[in-house]
Design a protein around this motif. Structure first.
Motif, PDB file in Angstrom:
ATOM      1  N   ASN A 292       0.818  -1.213   0.000  1.00 23.65           N
ATOM      2  CA  ASN A 292       0.000   0.000   0.000  1.00 23.65           C
ATOM      3  C   ASN A 292       0.853   1.265   0.000  1.00 23.65           C
ATOM      4  O   ASN A 292       0.352   2.363  -0.250  1.00 23.65           O
ATOM      5  N   GLN A 293       2.151   1.123   0.243  1.00 22.08           N
ATOM      6  CA  GLN A 293       3.042   2.276   0.231  1.00 22.08           C
ATOM      7  C   GLN A 293       3.504   2.622  -1.187  1.00 22.08           C
ATOM      8  O   GLN A 293       4.134   3.664  -1.404  1.00 22.08           O
ATOM      9  N   PHE A 294       3.171   1.767  -2.128  1.00 16.91           N
ATOM     10  CA  PHE A 294       3.628   1.949  -3.505  1.00 16.91           C
ATOM     11  C   PHE A 294       3.111   3.244  -4.124  1.00 16.91           C
ATOM     12  O   PHE A 294       3.862   3.979  -4.775  1.00 16.91           O
ATOM     13  N   ILE A 295       1.838   3.535  -3.927  1.00 16.31           N
ATOM     14  CA  ILE A 295       1.239   4.707  -4.566  1.00 16.31           C
ATOM     15  C   ILE A 295       1.942   5.981  -4.123  1.00 16.31           C
ATOM     16  O   ILE A 295       2.246   6.862  -4.940  1.00 16.31           O
ATOM     17  N   GLU A 359      -5.501   3.070  -1.161  1.00 17.86           N
ATOM     18  CA  GLU A 359      -4.190   3.546  -0.704  1.00 17.86           C
ATOM     19  C   GLU A 359      -3.822   2.966   0.644  1.00 17.86           C
ATOM     20  O   GLU A 359      -2.650   2.782   0.961  1.00 17.86           O
ATOM     21  N   ARG A 360      -4.830   2.664   1.466  1.00 26.41           N
ATOM     22  CA  ARG A 360      -4.557   2.029   2.753  1.00 26.41           C
ATOM     23  C   ARG A 360      -4.632   0.505   2.649  1.00 26.41           C
ATOM     24  O   ARG A 360      -4.786  -0.181   3.648  1.00 26.41           O
ATOM     25  N   GLU A 380      -2.254   2.080  -9.525  1.00 28.45           N
ATOM     26  CA  GLU A 380      -3.187   1.430  -8.610  1.00 28.45           C
ATOM     27  C   GLU A 380      -3.468  -0.001  -9.054  1.00 28.45           C
ATOM     28  O   GLU A 380      -3.599  -0.909  -8.217  1.00 28.45           O
ATOM     29  N   ILE A 381      -3.531  -0.219 -10.347  1.00 30.87           N
ATOM     30  CA  ILE A 381      -3.716  -1.580 -10.870  1.00 30.87           C
ATOM     31  C   ILE A 381      -2.529  -2.453 -10.467  1.00 30.87           C
ATOM     32  O   ILE A 381      -2.697  -3.632 -10.128  1.00 30.87           O
TER      33      ILE A 381
END
Length: 446
Positions: A292-295, A359-360, A380-381
């Protein structure tokens, strides 16, 4: 635990799901924009109640998280004019420093963003409300959420936290940076030996490698070897052979001595935000943490990044789907039902989740997840696809850490620093850590 490779606890700060600023009210801009059009889904219909309600809500995260959370709050307040939500947020480390004295004074926020590392500490001390009453009454509707996702918030038979998303460990990498350094990007089934080779080549090209939070990645490493950080009862360490500790931190020390990871003094100055990450700054080939930290990193770096599984062998034993974080309600809250209504809105409202966009963590409500797919950005994908892959290539999650685990995590961080600074040998550290960790667990036995 990205296996044996871990580097100091401090480096963990580099990729924690942290935040960068604190706020005091949802009415402050905090980077937020005008509230979106009110959703037409049932959970967001205008509240019939006229009684004024004030909720305090606390979370940690980066600026992008603050901004969209404030938008969701504005959306909820517009649909429920009698409700006002005061926002309190901070960077990850600062967040827990603020929460502790609030808990001691019995003044916790009504809605608390909770992490699995702290779940037993707060839930075990009866500082979090049992949400079962609200799930049974459908005020907090979990009909569209899998039982496994719900049970991840249980402590002592009580549902003290609502899972709001799932994620998996990952090494977020810049493959283009690797190629420019004449490094072949790793395959999904790469190993620690591959990591050693890549790290050495990156150093030769003037780049470091992302650090590892030892409290996260040492347990991962143990899992790949069929071991656990704690026993099933949470009364003792789960691994009995200190060679595992020695192997893990020997590799960490090798990376540190070679200058392949960020120096401790520089890591201590990090805010833990995506904007401050060495990968974002172009100095590191990777940043290790949760999916979830990727974005946040992809947005801050404005580069093409890749979610890479952790090294193996047997990464499928080490990986697991983790509740990315939770919403909890303080047991001292006077407005628990209203707090539960907001959590239900967060979990089930499709329009709100068009703003949140996982995102979370990938949403736990299946209808929400399906509704979001056509709306996701390419980044996001990537997150949704990686979590789907991890679901098929992982093992069940360990039980929540026992009471005292936060002390042990600090002990592990301090011990790792002593190793890196050569104040203690890895072998001495293994013995010392076991002794002190055992004392902490013994102290907290019921």
């Amino acid at each position: 635990m990205k296996k044996a490779v871990v580097t100091l606890m401090s480096l963990s700060m580099i990729f924690t799901a942290t935040a960068c600023s604190s706020g005091t009210s949802s009415n402050q801009s905090g980077g937020a924009t005008t509230a979106p059009t009110t959703t037409t889904t049932p959970s967001a219909t205008v509240s019939a109640s006229k009684d004024p309600v004030k909720l305090r809500m606390a979370w940690w995260g980066g600026q992008a998280r603050h901004d969209y959370t404030l938008k969701v709050i504005e959306m909820y307040e517009k649909a429920h004019p009698n409700v006002k939500i005061e926002a309190e947020y901070a960077a990850f480390d600062d967040y827990w420093k603020k929460l502790a004295p609030q808990a001691a004074a019995n003044q916790l926020p009504d809605i608390i963003q909770m992490d699995i590392s702290y779940l037993t500490q707060y839930g075990g001390r009866n500082q979090l409300a049992d949400l079962t009453t609200f799930t049974k009454s459908k005020i907090l509707n979990v009909d569209d959420v899998s039982p496994n996702a719900v049970s991840g918030g249980q402590v002592g038979g009580k549902l003290v936290a609502m899972n709001i998303g799932v994620n998996a460990l990952t090494s977020i990498m810049d493959f283009e940076m690797l190629k420019k350094a004449n490094i072949t990007p790793p395959e999904k089934n790469w190993t620690w030996n591959d990591m050693d080779a890549i790290t050495a080549k990156a150093k030769a090209a003037g780049k470091i490698t992302g650090g590892f939070r030892d409290d996260v990645f040492f347990p991962y490493y143990l899992r790949t070897l069929g071991q656990k950080m704690y026993n099933a009862e949470g009364t003792a360490l789960g691994y009995t052979d200190d060679k595992l500790f020695v192997d893990y931190f020997t590799r960490s020390q090798k990376y540190y001595d070679a200058g392949s990871v960020l120096a401790l003094d520089k890591a201590a100055q990090k805010k833990g935000t995506p904007e401050d990450d060495e990968l974002t700054l172009g100095n590191s080939i990777s940043s290790n943490g949760w999916s979830n930290q990727f974005i946040g990193l992809a947005t801050a770096s404005k580069r093409e990044l890749v979610l890479q599984p952790m090294p193996g062998p047997d990464a499928n034993k080490g990986l697991f789907l983790k509740p990315s974080m939770y919403w909890s309600i303080s047991s001292s809250s006077k407005v628990q039902e209203e707090a539960a209504k907001f959590i239900d809105f967060w979990i089930n409202d499709i329009e709100a989740n068009k703003i949140i966009k996982g995102e979370r963590g990938v949403p736990v409500a299946s209808k929400v997840k399906e509704s979001l797919k056509p709306l996701l950005s390419p980044n996001e994908i990537k997150v949704f696809d990686y979590v789907a892959w991890a679901e098929k290539n992982s093992a069940p999650m360990d039980p929540p850490n026992p009471v005292g685990s936060i002390e042990i995590e600090k002990l592990l961080k301090d011990t790792a620093e002593k190793i890196m600074y050569k104040k203690i040998t890895v072998q001495e550290a293994a013995v010392s850590f076991r002794k002190d960790a055992t004392a902490i667990l013994d102290k907290n036995k019921k």
